[in-house]
Scaffold this active site. Sequence first.
Site, PDB file in Angstrom:
ATOM      1  N   ARG A 105       0.939   4.354  -5.572  1.00  0.00           N
ATOM      2  CA  ARG A 105       0.624   4.209  -4.137  1.00  0.00           C
ATOM      3  C   ARG A 105       1.433   5.264  -3.392  1.00  0.00           C
ATOM      4  NH1 ARG A 105       3.457   4.088  -0.193  1.00  0.00           N
ATOM      5  NH2 ARG A 105       4.745   2.319  -0.753  1.00  0.00           N
ATOM      6  N   LYS A 136      11.936  13.380  -1.484  1.00  0.00           N
ATOM      7  CA  LYS A 136      12.943  12.387  -1.062  1.00  0.00           C
ATOM      8  C   LYS A 136      14.339  12.884  -1.430  1.00  0.00           C
ATOM      9  CE  LYS A 136      10.309   8.900   0.457  1.00  0.00           C
ATOM     10  NZ  LYS A 136      10.456   8.134   1.699  1.00  0.00           N
ATOM     11  N   GLU A 149      10.139   4.282  -5.525  1.00  0.00           N
ATOM     12  CA  GLU A 149       9.373   4.879  -4.429  1.00  0.00           C
ATOM     13  C   GLU A 149       7.880   4.856  -4.726  1.00  0.00           C
ATOM     14  OE1 GLU A 149      11.306   6.319  -1.692  1.00  0.00           O
ATOM     15  OE2 GLU A 149       9.353   6.019  -0.779  1.00  0.00           O
ATOM     16  N   ASN A 185       1.694   6.433   6.548  1.00  0.00           N
ATOM     17  CA  ASN A 185       1.806   7.876   6.306  1.00  0.00           C
ATOM     18  C   ASN A 185       0.732   8.351   5.332  1.00  0.00           C
ATOM     19  OD1 ASN A 185       4.273   8.196   7.799  1.00  0.00           O
ATOM     20  ND2 ASN A 185       5.285   7.123   6.136  1.00  0.00           N
ATOM     21  N   ASN A 191      10.744   6.293  10.292  1.00  0.00           N
ATOM     22  CA  ASN A 191      10.568   6.642   8.878  1.00  0.00           C
ATOM     23  C   ASN A 191      11.853   6.335   8.129  1.00  0.00           C
ATOM     24  OD1 ASN A 191      10.554   8.413   6.415  1.00  0.00           O
ATOM     25  ND2 ASN A 191       8.522   8.864   7.213  1.00  0.00           N
TER      26      ASN A 191
HETATM   27  O1  OAA Z   1       7.550   8.884   2.607  1.00  0.00           O
HETATM   28  C1  OAA Z   1       7.481   8.509   3.786  1.00  0.00           C
HETATM   29  O2  OAA Z   1       7.239   9.239   4.724  1.00  0.00           O
HETATM   30  C2  OAA Z   1       7.774   7.057   4.086  1.00  0.00           C
HETATM   31  C3  OAA Z   1       7.464   6.246   2.916  1.00  0.00           C
HETATM   32  O3  OAA Z   1       8.317   5.903   2.113  1.00  0.00           O
HETATM   33  C4  OAA Z   1       6.055   5.940   2.647  1.00  0.00           C
HETATM   34  O4  OAA Z   1       5.193   6.134   3.502  1.00  0.00           O
HETATM   35  O5  OAA Z   1       5.795   5.501   1.516  1.00  0.00           O
HETATM   36 MG    MG Z   2       7.490   5.629   0.173  1.00  0.00          MG
END
Ligand code: OAA
Ligand code: MG
Length: 591
Positions: free
Chosen positions: A192, A210, A282, A447, A491
């Site tokens: 995802r 990240k 993540e 996002n 964010n």
């Molecule tokens: O990555 C980003 O901008 C924020 C986040 O963790 C996501 O949307 O999954």
């Molecule tokens: Mg994320």
Amino acid sequence: MESTLKALRDGESVLDLSPRATVSGGVEDVYGEDCATEEQLVTPWSFSVASGYSLLRDPQYNKGLAFTEKERDAHYLRGLLPPTVISQQLQEKKEVNNIRQYQVPLQKYMAMMELQETNERLFYKLLIDNVEELLPVVYTPTVGEACQKYGSIFKRPQGLYISLKEKGKILEVLKNWPEKSIQVIVVTDGERILGLGDLGCQGMGIPVGKLALYTALGGLRPSACLPITIDVGTNNQKLLNDEFYIGLRQKRATGQEYSELLHEFMTAVKQNYGEKVLVQFEDFANHNAFELLAKYGTTHLVFNDDIQGTASVVLAGVVAALKLIGGTLADHTFLFLGAGEAGTGIAELIALEMSKQTKTLIEESRKKIWLVDSKGLIVSSRKASLQHFKKPWAHEHEPIDSLLEAVKVIKPTVLVGSSGVGKTFTKEVIEALASINDKPLIMALSNPTSQSECTAEEAYQWSEGRAIFASGSPFDPIEYKDKVYYSGQANNAYIFPGFGLGLVISGAIRVHDDMLLAASEALAKQVTEENYEKGLIYPPFSDIRKISANIAANVAAKAYELGLATRLPRPQNLVKYAESCMYTPVYRNYR
Ligand SMILES: O=C([O-])CC(=O)C(=O)O
Ligand SMILES: [Mg+2]
């Protein structure tokens, strides 16, 4: 060592281990590389001290034209560079100019990645000094497009790929990574990616992005950061059909096969890097995200950015917004569109904070918070068929199918979008919200920008300029009826770099919910009167390193208080200590 390198460069085989005695034909060279035929084996030699030509190609140490005359002499660089010597500042100016010349965001992204791969310190200098301009390039929204096209733009691998092919060998794979002292791992399985769905192995752009922020915004050393993608296949047929797809060409492994691979990974990580390495999950799909966090939260230092990081940043924004919209947290009614990782994670953290403030049971606080998912309002009559993470939000109420109806009936003061689906805060929804509230708080978190629930312009227009608005991906300031409206970026990038720094500097061994509250509190405190006057509920990203140091200090303080910190004695001034630990990208001088 220096004489060894010199001798090698002069063509002598000092240790006489080169395979030249066994190969023939072609031009002889010290490595036997040029004279070997395809059938003959060669040894891929490398030096342990980067020097000369290899120094220029080592992103960690390369300084390009900024190598001084003395360094050029001492490191065999004479002739490998044009004569001019320039400062890092001038290099930065040149790179910024170059990036600005690209019109297409993806080209800017590729230029930044190339810089990261050629001159790491210059990359971080650029990112830190121009954070508001470059965040949308290396992070959301552009990183989303980069992941979608990763197979085509892929040049050099970044990070570590662990696929089903590596089952049984994950510890060995970790040992292939050149750095040994890892402090933070960001891992995804690509199921995802942002609101873009299953991007399989191409999700690697996310951990890479990240971790770039971990360094630029939170000051963790780049060499201590490890991006990892776990490839168990993808259910994205378009990618499976794409000749340039870089991942395993199979449907996703699930069930036991999936959990065994993840378990081997988590075990190998702890075995290789010890108890204090932070593993940030993540962009996993909901079911796995909740399960992994619950399963490893008690044995490992784990943090789910989408559940916990997003929760912490939104709570901070809501607390800050109270100055503009009035009341206490418990005076407000919250309505969420989206009941996945972000939605339920935020809802739970808000309820926790509310309970702490009012000294009531969390079950009571939860009643102020309502969630809508794809089947409508989450109510008690749906309980039997709900996934477990939605059950706490099934309050007594008549079923309601649509968000619009829910807004009219529940009468929320705060509307949060966390479903990953764009354009769902329609004109009707925002008008209905604005008819109930003088100053509605609207947070469109999904996002990248294409998935945002509404744009900043829509939020201000449809609320006649009364909304307090923040979004997951950035929007430029908007002019509406001769007034300029600024919106904040809700964010998790505000939270995770400082949060991780706090864990690392205190030597924390577990994450606790109170640390998330500590991070929120620290962030909300950084919003200034000047920010509020502009309608902002977050401080600008240009102050992020100071903000991260404050978040880190508050998180570390909580770790010490809870007895979860192992770095003893506790430093007296944690903000100063956090600042002193932060990586800076200025060049080092080489002896
Ligand atoms: O990555 C980003 O901008 C924020 C986040 O963790 C996501 O949307 O999954
Ligand atoms: Mg994320």
